[in-house]
Design a protein around this motif. Structure first.
Motif, PDB file in Angstrom:
ATOM      1  N   GLY A  50       0.893  -1.121  -0.104  1.00 54.93           N
ATOM      2  CA  GLY A  50      -0.105   0.044  -0.003  1.00 54.93           C
ATOM      3  C   GLY A  50       0.883   1.194   0.064  1.00 54.93           C
ATOM      4  N   MET A  51       0.414   2.497  -0.417  1.00 55.27           N
ATOM      5  CA  MET A  51       1.221   3.477  -0.553  1.00 55.27           C
ATOM      6  C   MET A  51       0.306   4.716  -0.024  1.00 55.27           C
ATOM      7  SD  MET A  51       4.138   4.642  -2.898  1.00 55.27           S
ATOM      8  CE  MET A  51       5.224   5.792  -2.675  1.00 55.27           C
ATOM      9  N   LEU A  67      -5.726  10.931  -4.120  1.00 53.02           N
ATOM     10  CA  LEU A  67      -6.919  10.441  -4.332  1.00 53.02           C
ATOM     11  C   LEU A  67      -7.640  10.436  -5.929  1.00 53.02           C
ATOM     12  CD1 LEU A  67      -8.601  12.059  -1.215  1.00 53.02           C
ATOM     13  CD2 LEU A  67      -7.570   9.573  -1.222  1.00 53.02           C
ATOM     14  N   PHE A 107     -12.177   1.352  -3.432  1.00 53.16           N
ATOM     15  CA  PHE A 107     -11.742   1.083  -4.789  1.00 53.16           C
ATOM     16  C   PHE A 107     -10.922  -0.545  -4.699  1.00 53.16           C
ATOM     17  CE2 PHE A 107      -8.718   1.463  -8.321  1.00 53.16           C
ATOM     18  CZ  PHE A 107      -9.246   1.697  -9.227  1.00 53.16           C
ATOM     19  N   ARG A 114      -7.307   4.237   2.645  1.00 54.21           N
ATOM     20  CA  ARG A 114      -7.315   3.503   1.300  1.00 54.21           C
ATOM     21  C   ARG A 114      -6.291   2.592   1.325  1.00 54.21           C
ATOM     22  NH1 ARG A 114      -6.657   6.660  -4.297  1.00 54.21           N
ATOM     23  NH2 ARG A 114      -4.486   6.958  -3.447  1.00 54.21           N
TER      24      ARG A 114
END
Lengths: 256, 152, 274
Positions: free
Chosen positions: C89-90, C97, C109, C158
């Motif tokens: 993840g980053m 976004l 998403f 996210r």
């Protein structure tokens, strides 16, 4: 002398390398489209943005093109007493040439520049990288739907352009200039063939692909700065317009 | 962008509109060509085809009944014109073909005058009786020697 | 607190990056342990973001090789790299976004892309992640309606929504107010502690970095000049490290980047600089 040759050589190599890079991006994206996961939604959204978004401007352009052709054509044909050929003149010009080319130009202005700007901004704001880090290939998610959308939308738009243009030519020719309505349609029937229509469709398909490939590539390779995106957008419009004209000449010479 | 459901509906309507436009165009455009070949072929030999081209009309009683498909030289002497006649048009075996001009400087076309026979020509048959394109010399000679104007 | 690390999550060998004539990262070897927080700190232009992007596979190195949990990402095909990225993840510096989607869709998403979970489950997961960053109730907002700090917190939610093994953070606290910055740094620390996630954080925020890190790398001009636990760094004698963590303007790291004497410009310059 050798210096000049060297510069020309470097320029030529540069152009070839860019063209290769452009085609590579389009081909890689298309290849990704052959593999799952398939998602309809991005394609629908792009078809909506590109196709529906350009509908009004294309219809208006078509209407005025047909009207001008009718006026100009009438002026010329009246000199030979062949006003009855007006319908055929309008229909042939629009179907074979002006529909695909002017439709392509309007698509470039309305949707192509937006595609470049959008992808460029996604690059600047790291949205492209963010997609990649979420294990979503941005070529499949960002480039491919736009490429497919312009390729599919242009033939549809050109069909609408053609129909609106011929009807507008009818209104001007028959209602305003008094050409016989029967002769107008009869000459269209007599002088145009399915092959003329096919030439128009094929041109539209090729132009749509060219526009998609050029505008997505310009955005993809834009320098990730505000100026870079602005410059890429301008260049995309110029390059895509030139590509359409060149491709049009080549294809017309093949069809004739 | 409106919600996805509306995007789908509007995009669908857009594509349908395009297809409708394409269909309308296909209907307005000539009935021959494009979607397979309809009709049947007839040939006719002329001494002088007068520059009639593929795509030119074939007319009977002033009605378009077909189109010229091919024009070529036969035996290094005569012009062979291949025509495609619409289905449903019956042409008697003794029909007469001539090459005419629409107006004075208009397009050349092939005019077929119906014959009296009860038998009709079929695909590939030849119209035997032909009259070549009129040119100015013919016109003058016709005017002067009214008796022998007609060439075969 | 330093923890015993059995596994190396990310390893790099002879890694370097040049942009034209500019050397951004000088050849270096690197090993980042699994679990815990690794902070890469340094001033602006020290090459730390470039290093992070190479480790994440976003940037191809000029030389060297990188292994992610045993997979050599510098040798993977694009397809394999994308498969491996499901474990990463980053959080980007400017959030990144997707601006055509609202907050809920942004956080959901990755789940919608990679899982077949029903919408009801996704909604619950998203609500949990948004609650963690204090933004539950903003689901319907578009990114353009958020402040920079809120965007960053959404990006955080996210990045965590798929519970990745490794999360890269590029300046997670820059542009945040002190409270949000505190929330984010505490979150990084807590989540890494509770879930065993490996966090790799690039920051120039010395205090936050030293507070949450288990392992620290300090970079200067494309080189790692110090590595160790926060305590070891604090005790470092290297004048460059001392200057950096104390934030002094003068020392071995010059504040000014000019190469000519100051007075020369003042006296001799008559027109605009060319």
């Amino acid at each position: 002398m050798t210096a000049i040759l060297g510069r020309i050589g470097r320029m030529a190599l540069g152009i070839v390398a860019r063209a290769g890079d452009l085609l590579l991006l389009a081909m890689q994206s298309l290849a990704l489209g052959l593999r799952p996961p398939w998602r309809l939604r991005p394609f629908m959204e792009q078809l909506y943005a590109v196709g529906v978004g350009s509908l009004v401007v294309i219809a208006v352009t078509g209407a005025f093109t047909g009207m001008v052709l009718a006026l100009q054509g009438y002026y010329t044909l009246a000199k030979f007493g062949s006003e009855s050929l007006l319908g055929a003149g309008v229909a042939l010009s629009i179907i074979r040439e002006l529909g695909p080319v002017l439709g392509a130009f309007m698509l470039i202005g309305r949707a192509g520049s937006a595609i470049t700007a959008e992808i460029g901004v996604m690059r600047v704001t790291e949205q492209i990288d963010a997609l990649a880090m979420m294990a979503v290939n941005p070529k499949a998610r960002v480039v491919l739907p736009r490429l497919v959308a312009t390729t599919l939308a242009l033939p549809v738009l050109v069909a609408i352009f053609d129909a609106v243009g011929i009807l507008a030519g009818y209104v001007v020719g028959v209602d305003l200039l008094g050409v016989n309505p029967g002769a107008f349609w009869a000459e269209i029937q007599a002088k145009t063939t399915g092959e003329d229509l096919n030439e128009g469709w094929i041109k539209a398909l090729v132009f749509g692909f060219l526009i998609g490939a050029i505008c997505t590539w310009m955005g993809w390779r834009a320098k990730p700065t505000t100026e870079g995106v602005a410059a890429a957008t301008t260049h995309a419009v110029v390059l895509a317009s030139l590509a359409v004209l060149i491709a049009d000449y080549i294809m017309t010479s093949f069809f004739l | 962008m409106p919600n996805y459901r509306r995007v789908e509906i509007i995009t669908g309507a857009f594509v349908l509109l395009g297809i409708a436009a394409a269909f309308w165009l296909a209907l307005q455009v000539g009935q021959v060509g494009g979607f397979g070949n309809h009709g049947y072929r007839l040939v006719a030999e002329f001494d002088d085809a007068g520059g009639v081209r593929p795509g030119a009309d074939v007319m009977m009683a002033g009605v378009v009944i077909g189109r010229v498909e091919e024009v070529r030289l036969k035996d290094n002497e005569k012009a062979l014109v291949v025509m495609r006649i619409n289905d449903g048009v019956k042409i008697a075996t003794d029909a007469f073909a001539s090459i005419r001009t629409k107006g004075i400087i208009g397009d050349r076309y092939v005019r077929i005058t119906q014959g009296m026979e009860e038998e009709y020509l079929a695909d590939g048959d030849e119209i035997e009786e032909t009259e070549s394109a009129l040119n100015l010399e013919d016109l003058i000679s016709k005017y002067i020697f009214t008796s022998s104007g007609k060439k075969e | 607190m330093p923890r015993l690390c059995l596994r190396v999550m990310l390893r790099a060998e002879n890694l370097s990056k040049r942009f034209g004539d500019l050397v951004a990262v000088r050849p270096m070897d690197l090993a980042i342990p699994a679990g815990g927080v690794t902070c890469i700190m340094g001033g602006s232009g020290s090459g730390k973001t470039t290093l992070l992007r190479m480790l994440a596979g976003l940037l191809a190195p000029t030389t060297g090789r990188i292994w992610f949990d045993g997979h050599e990402i510098t040798a993977l095909s694009e397809r394999e790299l994308f498969r491996l990225r499901r474990r990463m993840g980053m959080v980007f510096q400017y959030s990144a976004l997707l601006n055509s989607l609202n907050v809920y869709e942004n956080v959901a998403f990755p789940l919608k892309e990679h899982t077949d979970l029903p919408e009801s489950v996704i909604a619950k997961v998203v609500a949990m992640k948004l609650e963690q960053v204090g933004l539950r109730g903003t689901e319907h907002l578009m990114p353009s309606e958020l402040s920079g700090g809120m965007m960053k917190r959404v990006a955080f939610a996210r990045a965590l929504v798929t519970d990745p093994d490794v999360v890269f953070f590029d300046e997670p606290t820059s542009g945040l107010d002190p409270i949000s910055a505190g929330v984010i740094t505490t979150l990084i620390h807590e989540i890494s502690e509770h879930t065993g996630m490996t966090a790799i954080v690039v920051t120039h925020d010395v205090h936050a970095g030293l507070a949450i890190a288990d392992h620290v790398l300090i970079m200067w001009q494309g080189e790692v000049i110090a590595r160790g636990t926060p305590d070891e760094i604090r005790a470092s004698r290297d004048p460059r490290v001392r200057q950096f963590i104390e934030g002094r303007p003068d020392g071995p790291i010059p504040f000014s980047r000019s190469r000519t004497p100051y007075w020369e410009d003042l006296i001799s310059r008559t027109g605009a600089p060319r």
